[in-house]
Design a protein around this motif. Sequence first.
Motif, PDB file in Angstrom:
ATOM      1  N   ILE A 224     -24.109  12.859  -6.786  1.00 53.51           N
ATOM      2  CA  ILE A 224     -24.955  11.648  -6.708  1.00 53.51           C
ATOM      3  C   ILE A 224     -24.830  10.262  -7.306  1.00 53.51           C
ATOM      4  CG2 ILE A 224     -26.784  10.919  -8.900  1.00 53.51           C
ATOM      5  CD1 ILE A 224     -27.943  13.568  -7.953  1.00 53.51           C
ATOM      6  N   GLU A 225     -23.277  10.270  -8.170  1.00 49.45           N
ATOM      7  CA  GLU A 225     -22.525   9.529  -8.902  1.00 49.45           C
ATOM      8  C   GLU A 225     -21.737   8.718  -7.341  1.00 49.45           C
ATOM      9  OE1 GLU A 225     -20.420  11.334 -11.921  1.00 49.45           O
ATOM     10  OE2 GLU A 225     -21.859  11.902 -13.097  1.00 49.45           O
ATOM     11  N   LYS A 226     -21.066   9.394  -6.310  1.00 47.20           N
ATOM     12  CA  LYS A 226     -20.393   9.095  -5.922  1.00 47.20           C
ATOM     13  C   LYS A 226     -21.472   7.613  -4.341  1.00 47.20           C
ATOM     14  CE  LYS A 226     -16.959  12.020  -4.960  1.00 47.20           C
ATOM     15  NZ  LYS A 226     -16.608  13.412  -4.178  1.00 47.20           N
ATOM     16  N   ASP A 227     -22.938   8.692  -4.680  1.00 50.84           N
ATOM     17  CA  ASP A 227     -23.278   7.372  -3.222  1.00 50.84           C
ATOM     18  C   ASP A 227     -24.300   6.551  -4.447  1.00 50.84           C
ATOM     19  OD1 ASP A 227     -23.798   8.811  -1.581  1.00 50.84           O
ATOM     20  OD2 ASP A 227     -25.683   9.890  -1.878  1.00 50.84           O
ATOM     21  N   LEU A 228     -24.109   6.270  -5.902  1.00 48.71           N
ATOM     22  CA  LEU A 228     -24.283   5.332  -6.771  1.00 48.71           C
ATOM     23  C   LEU A 228     -23.506   4.089  -6.702  1.00 48.71           C
ATOM     24  CD1 LEU A 228     -26.237   7.021  -9.853  1.00 48.71           C
ATOM     25  CD2 LEU A 228     -27.133   5.114  -8.578  1.00 48.71           C
ATOM     26  N   GLN A 229     -21.871   5.030  -6.199  1.00 49.05           N
ATOM     27  CA  GLN A 229     -21.039   3.689  -6.271  1.00 49.05           C
ATOM     28  C   GLN A 229     -20.594   2.774  -4.533  1.00 49.05           C
ATOM     29  OE1 GLN A 229     -17.785   5.960  -7.394  1.00 49.05           O
ATOM     30  NE2 GLN A 229     -18.246   6.153  -9.747  1.00 49.05           N
ATOM     31  N   LYS A 230     -21.133   3.889  -4.032  1.00 53.29           N
ATOM     32  CA  LYS A 230     -20.996   3.506  -2.665  1.00 53.29           C
ATOM     33  C   LYS A 230     -22.276   1.576  -2.608  1.00 53.29           C
ATOM     34  CE  LYS A 230     -19.919   7.158  -0.555  1.00 53.29           C
ATOM     35  NZ  LYS A 230     -19.925   8.562   0.364  1.00 53.29           N
ATOM     36  N   ASN A 231     -23.531   2.371  -3.035  1.00 51.99           N
ATOM     37  CA  ASN A 231     -24.167   1.210  -3.546  1.00 51.99           C
ATOM     38  C   ASN A 231     -24.017   0.162  -4.225  1.00 51.99           C
ATOM     39  OD1 ASN A 231     -26.929   2.334  -1.282  1.00 51.99           O
ATOM     40  ND2 ASN A 231     -25.882   4.005  -2.658  1.00 51.99           N
ATOM     41  N   GLY A 232     -22.917  -0.145  -4.941  1.00 52.39           N
ATOM     42  CA  GLY A 232     -22.808  -0.868  -5.923  1.00 52.39           C
ATOM     43  C   GLY A 232     -22.862  -0.584  -7.156  1.00 52.39           C
ATOM     44  N   MET A 233     -23.613   0.028  -7.784  1.00 51.90           N
ATOM     45  CA  MET A 233     -24.392   0.910  -8.985  1.00 51.90           C
ATOM     46  C   MET A 233     -23.315   1.699  -9.871  1.00 51.90           C
ATOM     47  SD  MET A 233     -28.728   1.286  -8.414  1.00 51.90           S
ATOM     48  CE  MET A 233     -28.028   2.236  -6.664  1.00 51.90           C
ATOM     49  N   LYS A 234     -22.784   1.083 -11.308  1.00 52.27           N
ATOM     50  CA  LYS A 234     -21.937   1.615 -12.657  1.00 52.27           C
ATOM     51  C   LYS A 234     -22.885   3.216 -12.861  1.00 52.27           C
ATOM     52  CE  LYS A 234     -19.270   1.726 -16.129  1.00 52.27           C
ATOM     53  NZ  LYS A 234     -18.228   0.994 -17.196  1.00 52.27           N
ATOM     54  N   ASN A 238     -20.154  10.270 -16.238  1.00 48.73           N
ATOM     55  CA  ASN A 238     -18.762  10.942 -15.507  1.00 48.73           C
ATOM     56  C   ASN A 238     -18.871  12.296 -15.313  1.00 48.73           C
ATOM     57  OD1 ASN A 238     -16.025  10.764 -14.186  1.00 48.73           O
ATOM     58  ND2 ASN A 238     -15.458   9.161 -15.334  1.00 48.73           N
ATOM     59  N   THR A 239     -19.354  12.967 -14.278  1.00 50.52           N
ATOM     60  CA  THR A 239     -19.361  14.294 -14.728  1.00 50.52           C
ATOM     61  C   THR A 239     -17.643  15.059 -13.913  1.00 50.52           C
ATOM     62  OG1 THR A 239     -21.445  14.260 -13.519  1.00 50.52           O
ATOM     63  CG2 THR A 239     -20.455  16.134 -13.150  1.00 50.52           C
ATOM     64  N   ALA A 240     -17.038  14.073 -13.442  1.00 46.68           N
ATOM     65  CA  ALA A 240     -15.881  14.695 -13.028  1.00 46.68           C
ATOM     66  C   ALA A 240     -14.916  15.170 -14.539  1.00 46.68           C
ATOM     67  CB  ALA A 240     -15.068  13.957 -11.807  1.00 46.68           C
ATOM     68  N   LYS A 241     -15.084  13.787 -14.778  1.00 47.67           N
ATOM     69  CA  LYS A 241     -14.805  13.775 -16.286  1.00 47.67           C
ATOM     70  C   LYS A 241     -14.560  15.009 -17.297  1.00 47.67           C
ATOM     71  CE  LYS A 241     -12.534  10.291 -19.842  1.00 47.67           C
ATOM     72  NZ  LYS A 241     -12.964   9.132 -20.065  1.00 47.67           N
ATOM     73  N   ARG A 242     -16.232  14.556 -17.136  1.00 51.48           N
ATOM     74  CA  ARG A 242     -16.528  15.275 -18.065  1.00 51.48           C
ATOM     75  C   ARG A 242     -16.447  17.268 -17.543  1.00 51.48           C
ATOM     76  NH1 ARG A 242     -20.849  18.673 -17.585  1.00 51.48           N
ATOM     77  NH2 ARG A 242     -22.141  17.779 -16.270  1.00 51.48           N
ATOM     78  N   ARG A 243     -15.680  17.840 -16.613  1.00 53.74           N
ATOM     79  CA  ARG A 243     -16.172  19.165 -16.062  1.00 53.74           C
ATOM     80  C   ARG A 243     -14.651  19.394 -16.618  1.00 53.74           C
ATOM     81  NH1 ARG A 243     -19.205  19.360 -10.823  1.00 53.74           N
ATOM     82  NH2 ARG A 243     -21.608  19.492 -11.628  1.00 53.74           N
ATOM     83  N   ALA A 244     -13.694  18.257 -16.883  1.00 59.44           N
ATOM     84  CA  ALA A 244     -12.341  18.030 -16.044  1.00 59.44           C
ATOM     85  C   ALA A 244     -11.544  18.420 -17.899  1.00 59.44           C
ATOM     86  CB  ALA A 244     -11.734  16.783 -15.813  1.00 59.44           C
TER      87      ALA A 244
END
Length: 287
Positions: A224-234, A238-244
């Motif tokens: 979902i976060e990747k799709d938002l970034q593709k459409n120019g939205m922030k 940050n799920t990837a950072k939180r999981r790491a």
Amino acid sequence: MASLQESLTKFKKQQEKCQSTLTSIAAKSGSSKAASLKSTPSSTPSSANAKSPAPVKFSNDTERLQHINSIRKAPVGAQIKRVIDLLFETRQALTPEQINDACYVDTNANKAVFDSLRNNPKVNYDGKRFSYKSKHDLKDKKQLLVLIRKFPEGVAVIDLKDSYPNVMEDLQSLKASGQIWLLSNFDSQEDIAYPNDPRTVIKVDDDLKQLFRGIELPRDMIDIEKDLQKNGMKPATNTAKRRANAQVHGITPKPKTKKKRPEISKRTKLTNAHLPELFQHLNVPGS
């Protein structure tokens, strides 16, 4: 125009004559003061260094007449804009004489200007006076809100800008208080004012309903976060950072428990009331 030019020529001659007269007077005054200073040696140094008065100039009136002449010789469109700007700023009904005094556009002497002004969509003429005519006749914030609530599909802000002087401040105030929405149109990049009233019935096209149902959201928040970034939205997360970070500290994610959906009653506020098919499989007590 010919009479104005003659007046200007005559005035210039009078100015030259007055200028020469004043110059001679100033010269005589300066010589007399110099003679008096010589006869009185006890005068102070400041009086000895006093300068003779500068000759008086009458260039201000000449410049004003030239300015008026340039305005009246300007194209009709330029004179019309000058009058409309005056009517917009003052928001008063003005006679041709008052317009002439304020911006030097003589509508009585120029039939093309008068006819164009009378037929202009931004000008109202009642037979005696000209006044500014906006698309929506509004006077204050209360009337502005009433108008916006009449258009559930939205009102273009560009059509409201000239309603009255403080309309843009009132739009921001209504937005801050949650009474309206100000959203941008992706096609024209213009703001649209929508009423924020839950009682308003909004009609949704069938094509939009099908598009809404046909969009399948990713099940993973990272996608979902990747799709938002593709459409120019922030993304707000940050799920990837939180999981790491969780793996580094050896924190295992807790399994998500399914929450029981609350039953819908007659008092439940439905925000998607314009999509009734979403609720056709739900059992409402007492229905």
